[in-house]
Scaffold this active site. Sequence first.
Site, short mmCIF file in Angstrom:
data_model
loop_
_atom_site.label_atom_id
_atom_site.label_comp_id
_atom_site.label_asym_id
_atom_site.label_seq_id
_atom_site.Cartn_x
_atom_site.Cartn_y
_atom_site.Cartn_z
CD GLU A 218 -39.04 -14.65 8.26
OE1 GLU A 218 -38.68 -13.48 8.51
OE2 GLU A 218 -39.91 -15.25 8.92
CD GLU A 329 -39.05 -18.01 11.56
OE1 GLU A 329 -39.76 -17.02 11.84
OE2 GLU A 329 -37.85 -17.92 11.23
C1 LIG Z 1 -41.23 -13.54 14.69
C2 LIG Z 1 -39.86 -13.57 15.17
O1 LIG Z 1 -39.58 -13.90 16.30
N1 LIG Z 1 -38.95 -13.24 14.31
C3 LIG Z 1 -37.58 -13.23 14.64
C4 LIG Z 1 -36.88 -13.89 13.54
O2 LIG Z 1 -35.52 -13.92 13.74
C5 LIG Z 1 -34.97 -12.64 13.88
C6 LIG Z 1 -33.49 -12.80 13.99
O3 LIG Z 1 -33.19 -13.88 14.79
C7 LIG Z 1 -35.56 -11.92 15.06
O4 LIG Z 1 -35.02 -10.61 15.15
C8 LIG Z 1 -37.06 -11.84 14.86
O5 LIG Z 1 -37.66 -11.25 15.97
#
Ligand SMILES: CC(=O)N[C@H]1CO[C@H](CO)[C@@H](O)[C@@H]1O
Length: 396
Positions: A218, A329
Amino acid sequence: MLKALVPLVFLAAFVRSQAEEWQQCGGINWSGATTCVSGTVCTEQNPYYSQCLPGTATTTTTTTSTSTSTSSTATSSATSTPYTGSFLGGVNLSGFDFTVATNGSFSPPDAPPPTSQIGHFVAEGVNIFRVPTAWQLATPTLGGSLDQGWLSQYDEVVNTALQAGAHVIVDIHNYARWNGNLIGEAGGPTNEQFANLWSQLAEHYASEPNIIFGVMNEPHDLLSLQDWADSVQAAVTAIREAGATSQLILIPGSSYASAQQLPTEAGPYLLNVVDHDGTVGKLIFDVHKYLDSDNSGTHADCVTDNTAVLQTLVDWLQENGNRQALLSETGGGNTSSCETDLNSELAFVKAHSSSIIGFCVWAAGSFDTTYVLSVTPNPDGTDQPLWVDAVQPNLP
Ligand SMILES: CC(=O)N[C@H]1CO[C@H](CO)[C@@H](O)[C@@H]1O
Ligand SMILES: *[C@@H]1O[C@H](CO)[C@@H](O)[C@H](O)[C@H]1NC(C)=O
Ligand SMILES: *[C@@H]1O[C@H](CO)[C@@H](O)[C@H](O)[C@H]1NC(C)=O
Ligand SMILES: *[C@@H]1O[C@H](CO)[C@@H](O)[C@H](O)[C@H]1NC(C)=O
């Protein structure tokens, strides 16, 4: 790690007669040589980039348009062998990434995901796990060596999954940052430091064909899309130079690897990232897409099945040389709206698996069953309703 590319650009600008093997020979706004030396063929990789690849011509597909028109025929490149293996369906095993903030900072502790979930999911048909980790766990010092303590813990998860016959995405979950600063920009990790991380990981996993290198989770709020593409190229080059030449590499775009933004933001830049042999077929776009009101994956309710967005992505992939993506994801809450929408989304992905080669649902691992997007199995071994109703029907 971009040194190898410099002479190509330099030469192409001055040698206008014939491009050498591996050199660019066409593309939108390309003004250099458009024919290739003997033994190579000018082959369109995408509307932005044609390249002299080894072989003899049957047809040449030079594009030398000086306009932004993308009306080229988008001939699929013969040298870009796409992924043709099984459809990949699975889940993120989260935990090594706990406490990584979106600014790329990390503060211990992490929570290694339980390996017991792997057999559970594999028995249901899962054949891919994404294992996110903080960069700071892998190399506690920026540019330093892999931490052997972390590596043995991480490998326990990775090897359990590999031994179960699954693919594993090694995901550096740092949002293109280290402690607040962007890779490849002032104050942040240099491309060499980023490449050094990948060089070490690739050397470690070089003999594992089912490893998939997820170079970064991301990226967001990038200063320059071209700079980001350069950082990605540095990682790709490092992985291949370390001897891991057969594996897929996931390359992410901007806006949190948004599937929606890829075609209009980072995608055109990432199309120019090339593999060590000049091909692009093993470079798979890494995309994320949630189904809640703000696409954040933080709400229990879903409002879309994303099929319109994913169709646009599929069209873009096909128009650009039949490239491929992996939805690493996606997910939803324990609600009837998500059961319907996620099922529909994943069915779309599976039906378009020649373009979107697989998915990983967010998330199991060290999340407990109360986390809003949890698909962690219950202590009694039963699954979450969302998993049963929306994910399981769409596994390979
Ligand atoms: C959508 C989601 O769950 N995002 C997660 C992605 O990863 C980060 C770090 O592990 C989380 O803080 C987010 O909530
Ligand atoms: C091609 O050049 C034109 C004119 O300089 C420019 O507006 C356009 O953005 C360029 N296209 C690409 C894809 O770089
Ligand atoms: C990064 O974000 C975290 C969480 O919001 C915050 O505590 C930390 O101070 C930030 N670090 C930097 C370097 O900006
Ligand atoms: C999921 O939703 C069902 C139906 O509303 C409910 O019975 C169940 O307890 C929920 N599970 C979790 C883990 O929240």
